[in-house]
Design a protein around this motif. Sequence first.
Motif, PDB file in Angstrom:
ATOM      1  N   ASP A 134       0.850  -1.188   0.000  1.00 33.40           N
ATOM      2  CA  ASP A 134       0.000   0.000   0.000  1.00 33.40           C
ATOM      3  C   ASP A 134       0.882   1.233   0.000  1.00 33.40           C
ATOM      4  OD1 ASP A 134      -0.173   1.358   2.946  1.00 33.40           O
ATOM      5  OD2 ASP A 134       0.286  -0.772   3.100  1.00 33.40           O
ATOM      6  N   ALA A 135       0.258   2.406   0.033  1.00 30.83           N
ATOM      7  CA  ALA A 135       0.996   3.659  -0.141  1.00 30.83           C
ATOM      8  C   ALA A 135       1.795   4.084   1.091  1.00 30.83           C
ATOM      9  CB  ALA A 135       0.028   4.780  -0.550  1.00 30.83           C
ATOM     10  N   THR A 136       1.735   3.312   2.188  1.00 28.28           N
ATOM     11  CA  THR A 136       2.599   3.623   3.336  1.00 28.28           C
ATOM     12  C   THR A 136       3.968   2.965   3.209  1.00 28.28           C
ATOM     13  OG1 THR A 136       1.941   1.735   4.707  1.00 28.28           O
ATOM     14  CG2 THR A 136       0.584   3.734   4.874  1.00 28.28           C
ATOM     15  N   ASN A 137       4.118   2.001   2.300  1.00 29.33           N
ATOM     16  CA  ASN A 137       5.385   1.280   2.155  1.00 29.33           C
ATOM     17  C   ASN A 137       6.517   2.238   1.793  1.00 29.33           C
ATOM     18  OD1 ASN A 137       3.743  -1.542   0.488  1.00 29.33           O
ATOM     19  ND2 ASN A 137       3.860  -1.023   2.647  1.00 29.33           N
ATOM     20  N   GLU A 138       7.669   1.969   2.362  1.00 31.82           N
ATOM     21  CA  GLU A 138       8.881   2.774   2.197  1.00 31.82           C
ATOM     22  C   GLU A 138       8.805   4.114   2.927  1.00 31.82           C
ATOM     23  OE1 GLU A 138       9.818   3.081  -1.963  1.00 31.82           O
ATOM     24  OE2 GLU A 138      10.204   0.938  -2.154  1.00 31.82           O
ATOM     25  N   LYS A 139       7.687   4.378   3.609  1.00 31.33           N
ATOM     26  CA  LYS A 139       7.582   5.597   4.413  1.00 31.33           C
ATOM     27  C   LYS A 139       7.375   5.206   5.878  1.00 31.33           C
ATOM     28  CE  LYS A 139       4.370   7.232   1.643  1.00 31.33           C
ATOM     29  NZ  LYS A 139       3.319   8.104   1.066  1.00 31.33           N
ATOM     30  N   GLU A 140       6.194   4.689   6.186  1.00 33.50           N
ATOM     31  CA  GLU A 140       5.895   4.292   7.570  1.00 33.50           C
ATOM     32  C   GLU A 140       5.897   2.779   7.758  1.00 33.50           C
ATOM     33  OE1 GLU A 140       2.718   7.473   9.119  1.00 33.50           O
ATOM     34  OE2 GLU A 140       2.440   6.796   7.075  1.00 33.50           O
ATOM     35  N   THR A 141       5.930   2.049   6.665  1.00 30.16           N
ATOM     36  CA  THR A 141       5.971   0.586   6.746  1.00 30.16           C
ATOM     37  C   THR A 141       7.043   0.062   5.802  1.00 30.16           C
ATOM     38  OG1 THR A 141       4.221   0.380   5.079  1.00 30.16           O
ATOM     39  CG2 THR A 141       3.523   0.388   7.379  1.00 30.16           C
ATOM     40  N   TYR A 142       7.347  -1.206   5.955  1.00 29.39           N
ATOM     41  CA  TYR A 142       8.405  -1.865   5.188  1.00 29.39           C
ATOM     42  C   TYR A 142       8.153  -1.758   3.681  1.00 29.39           C
ATOM     43  CZ  TYR A 142      11.169  -5.891   3.540  1.00 29.39           C
ATOM     44  OH  TYR A 142      12.039  -6.718   2.874  1.00 29.39           O
ATOM     45  N   GLY A 143       9.197  -1.473   2.933  1.00 33.21           N
ATOM     46  CA  GLY A 143       9.070  -1.280   1.487  1.00 33.21           C
ATOM     47  C   GLY A 143       8.533  -2.487   0.743  1.00 33.21           C
ATOM     48  N   GLY A 144       8.773  -3.678   1.286  1.00 31.27           N
ATOM     49  CA  GLY A 144       8.327  -4.895   0.616  1.00 31.27           C
ATOM     50  C   GLY A 144       6.872  -5.251   0.856  1.00 31.27           C
TER      51      GLY A 144
END
Length: 204
Positions: A134-144
Amino acid sequence: MKKCLFIFLFIPLMVFSQKISKEQSEIKKFQQELNAEYLNPKETPLRGDNFKNFKQHPFFPINSKYRLTAKFTRTENAEPFDLPTSSGKTKLYREYGKATFQLDGQSYTLTLYQSLDLIKQKKYEDYLFLPFRDATNEKETYGGGKYMDLKIPKGNTIILDFNKSYQPYCAYNAYDYNCPVVPEENRLPVEIRAGVMYEDIYHH
């Protein structure tokens, strides 16, 4: 008459609050169990100082918006396929069904899978695997991306509680673990601000 009205209003409020607290207590239990797993030297993916410094995971605030009832459609005659993993190897899965849900007025569909290795074990025979991005990946959650564990529903709906979503072991230890890569079809174009966050977890 006023007394009767009060009782009439009070009872539904009690039922509603009990329902909320039951759902919240389930999420709290999930959080406690996840923290306990990472604090247990026999189960944790953490190594060295990362394990020594770990206190607990950061979580998004519990939000009932991300507990959704989805329409569940079983996939007929699904063939096993090789799902790529973080190490470049593959693991054998099959598509089990699709879950369609509404979020902020938009409709989204995610695919649920079965691990052909895990379902050989009795305790996992009704287990479904939901990897998503989802759009939180690589910001607030794991990029994978993140994962959710589900059970095969009896009817044609399934509860998706993103408050119980977690990050793969590879988010914390890419050397020792081999994690399924989220398929392109399970990439959501919106933020799912629920479940485990990815920040400096080791010093909380």
